[in-house]
Each structure stands twice: as structure tokens, then as C-alpha cells.
Write a protein that holds these residues in place. Structure first.
Motif, PDB file in Angstrom:
ATOM      1  N   ILE A 102       0.821  -1.209   0.000  1.00  0.00           N
ATOM      2  CA  ILE A 102       0.000   0.000   0.000  1.00  0.00           C
ATOM      3  C   ILE A 102       0.858   1.265   0.000  1.00  0.00           C
ATOM      4  O   ILE A 102       0.614   2.201  -0.768  1.00  0.00           O
ATOM      5  CB  ILE A 102      -0.961   0.007   1.207  1.00  0.00           C
ATOM      6  N   ALA A 103       1.884   1.317   0.842  1.00  0.00           N
ATOM      7  CA  ALA A 103       2.730   2.519   0.920  1.00  0.00           C
ATOM      8  C   ALA A 103       3.409   2.797  -0.422  1.00  0.00           C
ATOM      9  O   ALA A 103       3.550   3.964  -0.822  1.00  0.00           O
ATOM     10  CB  ALA A 103       3.769   2.359   2.022  1.00  0.00           C
ATOM     11  N   ARG A 104       3.829   1.755  -1.104  1.00  0.00           N
ATOM     12  CA  ARG A 104       4.493   1.939  -2.393  1.00  0.00           C
ATOM     13  C   ARG A 104       3.519   2.442  -3.461  1.00  0.00           C
ATOM     14  O   ARG A 104       3.880   3.282  -4.291  1.00  0.00           O
ATOM     15  CB  ARG A 104       5.112   0.620  -2.833  1.00  0.00           C
ATOM     16  N   ILE A 105       2.292   1.945  -3.433  1.00  0.00           N
ATOM     17  CA  ILE A 105       1.276   2.438  -4.372  1.00  0.00           C
ATOM     18  C   ILE A 105       1.006   3.915  -4.124  1.00  0.00           C
ATOM     19  O   ILE A 105       0.961   4.719  -5.067  1.00  0.00           O
ATOM     20  CB  ILE A 105      -0.014   1.615  -4.231  1.00  0.00           C
ATOM     21  N   VAL A 106       0.840   4.283  -2.856  1.00  0.00           N
ATOM     22  CA  VAL A 106       0.542   5.682  -2.516  1.00  0.00           C
ATOM     23  C   VAL A 106       1.667   6.596  -2.975  1.00  0.00           C
ATOM     24  O   VAL A 106       1.431   7.622  -3.642  1.00  0.00           O
ATOM     25  CB  VAL A 106       0.311   5.833  -0.994  1.00  0.00           C
ATOM     26  N   SER A 107       2.903   6.268  -2.641  1.00  0.00           N
ATOM     27  CA  SER A 107       4.018   7.153  -2.995  1.00  0.00           C
ATOM     28  C   SER A 107       4.228   7.212  -4.503  1.00  0.00           C
ATOM     29  O   SER A 107       4.605   8.264  -5.039  1.00  0.00           O
ATOM     30  CB  SER A 107       5.300   6.709  -2.290  1.00  0.00           C
ATOM     31  N   THR A 150      -4.124  13.165  -1.357  1.00  0.00           N
ATOM     32  CA  THR A 150      -3.768  12.788   0.003  1.00  0.00           C
ATOM     33  C   THR A 150      -3.533  11.276   0.086  1.00  0.00           C
ATOM     34  O   THR A 150      -3.971  10.509  -0.784  1.00  0.00           O
ATOM     35  CB  THR A 150      -4.882  13.156   0.985  1.00  0.00           C
ATOM     36  N   VAL A 151      -2.861  10.880   1.142  1.00  0.00           N
ATOM     37  CA  VAL A 151      -2.621   9.450   1.361  1.00  0.00           C
ATOM     38  C   VAL A 151      -3.941   8.690   1.414  1.00  0.00           C
ATOM     39  O   VAL A 151      -4.102   7.639   0.773  1.00  0.00           O
ATOM     40  CB  VAL A 151      -1.827   9.230   2.665  1.00  0.00           C
ATOM     41  N   GLN A 152      -4.925   9.225   2.154  1.00  0.00           N
ATOM     42  CA  GLN A 152      -6.193   8.504   2.302  1.00  0.00           C
ATOM     43  C   GLN A 152      -6.954   8.414   0.989  1.00  0.00           C
ATOM     44  O   GLN A 152      -7.563   7.387   0.689  1.00  0.00           O
ATOM     45  CB  GLN A 152      -7.076   9.166   3.361  1.00  0.00           C
ATOM     46  N   SER A 153      -6.916   9.496   0.195  1.00  0.00           N
ATOM     47  CA  SER A 153      -7.646   9.446  -1.076  1.00  0.00           C
ATOM     48  C   SER A 153      -7.044   8.412  -2.021  1.00  0.00           C
ATOM     49  O   SER A 153      -7.765   7.747  -2.775  1.00  0.00           O
ATOM     50  CB  SER A 153      -7.683  10.826  -1.742  1.00  0.00           C
ATOM     51  N   VAL A 154      -5.721   8.250  -1.978  1.00  0.00           N
ATOM     52  CA  VAL A 154      -5.100   7.207  -2.795  1.00  0.00           C
ATOM     53  C   VAL A 154      -5.456   5.829  -2.251  1.00  0.00           C
ATOM     54  O   VAL A 154      -5.799   4.910  -3.007  1.00  0.00           O
ATOM     55  CB  VAL A 154      -3.571   7.375  -2.858  1.00  0.00           C
TER      56      VAL A 154
END
Length: 222
Positions: free
Chosen positions: A18-23, A38-42
Motif C-alpha cells: 500500500i505505501a508503495r502504491i501511494v508514494s 492525500t494518502v487517504q484518497s489514494v
């Protein structure tokens, strides 16, 4: 919970990505000089097909921007972003235990086929699965097409199958297909959100999931 077919989501369910997808999404937006989500929207679009996800995150973007965003996302996720994305703890143990009990295993993912094959290769897990469906082969979650085509291919009824996922999209897809679902809180959505879609259970780890799906093995060890 004696299911014949166990269908897994990938990101946030078996893989800690998940962190890699967001960044990677945020870096792609920055490259295109678009508002960085935002992180949450992603997180909320993870599990959807990439085109559908980008349309939600960047509703005013041009077709040219969308094409560049897709290219940049692939570049960042595959090459530039070094955020670790290992399998979750107990993933391999669970898959092996299910296979040893002659369960049918499948994947229903928001990844494209190229992306799924890449992570299959990196994790050496393809041999566990009897079938898989990707977002470029079927309508995006939460449409039930992925699940309906999997149960048809593998020759099981909806009552014999269960969908394991970490997002509301997974739970909605299972509901639409008439298939039981089990929520897992390792990835995107928490217990409160997952509960809204009437899963038969919610677990906090893959070890807990194994206890649910294979209680006889737990009792045998005890």
C-alpha cells in the motif's frame, strides 16, 4: 468455513504494497504538475483498475495527462520507488497449508496482468494459484465479473467460494457475486468500514485467517 475455492485480493491482502502504491501515485501527480492527492484518497482507490482509479483522483485531467500518469505510475512503482513491498507475514505458510488441503486458490486483483505476473515472479507464488483475474481482463471492482468468471472456470458454485480482501471494493464485489467474503485489516480499510459489507468474518492477520479456513489443522497441531 469449508470453502472449496479461496480467492485472494493481492495488494494489502497478501502483499504489503500500500505505501508503495501511494508514494508512486503521488510522485506521478507531482511529475504531471497536478494536485497531489492525500494518502487517504489514494488508499481509497486501491483495488480499482488503474484507469478508473486515476479518473477518480484526477477528474479534471486531460487525456494526455492521464496517459503520462499511467506511464509515470508504472515507472515509479516498478523502478524508481524503493519502498519495500514484501508479502505479509504468514502468507507463504497460509498458501502452502491451503494447497496441502487441496483447496482451489485464485487471485482477483486491481493489478494488470503484467503487474501480477511481475509480483508472481518476484515472490515465487504463481504455482499456488489455479486461476487469476486482473483489471485489464475484466470490469473493475466492485463489478462481480472477476469472481463470476473465476467460479465458472474452476467449476464451483458461489456457495463454495470465499473472497478475501482488505477494501470495501473487495467486499462489494463479493456481495454482487453472491459469494461470502472475509475482510482483513492489514491493508486499506479498517474493521469499521469492512463490517458495513457483511463479511462472514474479519481478521487482523493471515495467521488468524488460516485458523478460520483450516481449523482442523490447528486442532491437529494442538
Amino acid at each position: 468455513m469449508n470453502y472449496k475455492l479461496v480467492i485472494f485480493d493481492w495488494d494489502g491482502t497478501l502483499m504489503d504494497s500500500i505505501a508503495r502504491i501511494v508514494s508512486s501515485i503521488q510522485a506521478s501527480a507531482q511529475y504531471c504538475q497536478l494536485t497531489i492527492p492525500t494518502v487517504q484518497s489514494v488508499k481509497d482507490i486501491i483495488g480499482l483498475s488503474l484507469p478508473k482509479a486515476l479518473n477518480i483522483l484526477f477528474p479534471g485531467a486531460s487525456q494526455t495527462d492521464m496517459a503520462v500518469l499511467r506511464e509515470q505510475y508504472k515507472y515509479h512503482y516498478v523502478e524508481a520507488d524503493l519502498t519495500p513491498s514484501p508479502l505479509f507475514e504468514h502468507a507463504l505458510t497460509l498458501l502452502k497449508a491451503l494447497k496441502d488441503e487441496d483447496k482451489l486458490l485464485a487471485v482477483a486483483t486491481g493489478k494488470g496482468r503484467e503487474g501480477l505476473q511481475r509480483v508472481f515472479s518476484a515472490t515465487q507464488t504463481e504455482h499456488f494459484f489455479h486461476a487469476s483475474r486482473c483489471a485489464d481482463e475484466a470490469r473493475s471492482k466492485p463489478d462481480p465479473q472477476m469472481l463470476l468468471s473465476l467460479i465458472a472456470e474452476l467449476g464451483v458454485s458461489a456457495e463454495q467460494a470465499v473472497m478475501i480482501g482488505d477494501t470495501s471494493h473487495d467486499m462489494k464485489m463479493a456481495q454482487a457475486a453472491g459469494i461470502d467474503s472475509i475482510g482483513i485489516t492489514l491493508g486499506v480499510h479498517d474493521r469499521e468500514i469492512l463490517t458495513q459489507y457483511q463479511p462472514v468474518a474479519i481478521v487482523d492477520s493471515l495467521a488468524q485467517l488460516q485458523q478460520l479456513l483450516l481449523p482442523s489443522r490447528v486442532l491437529a497441531k494442538a
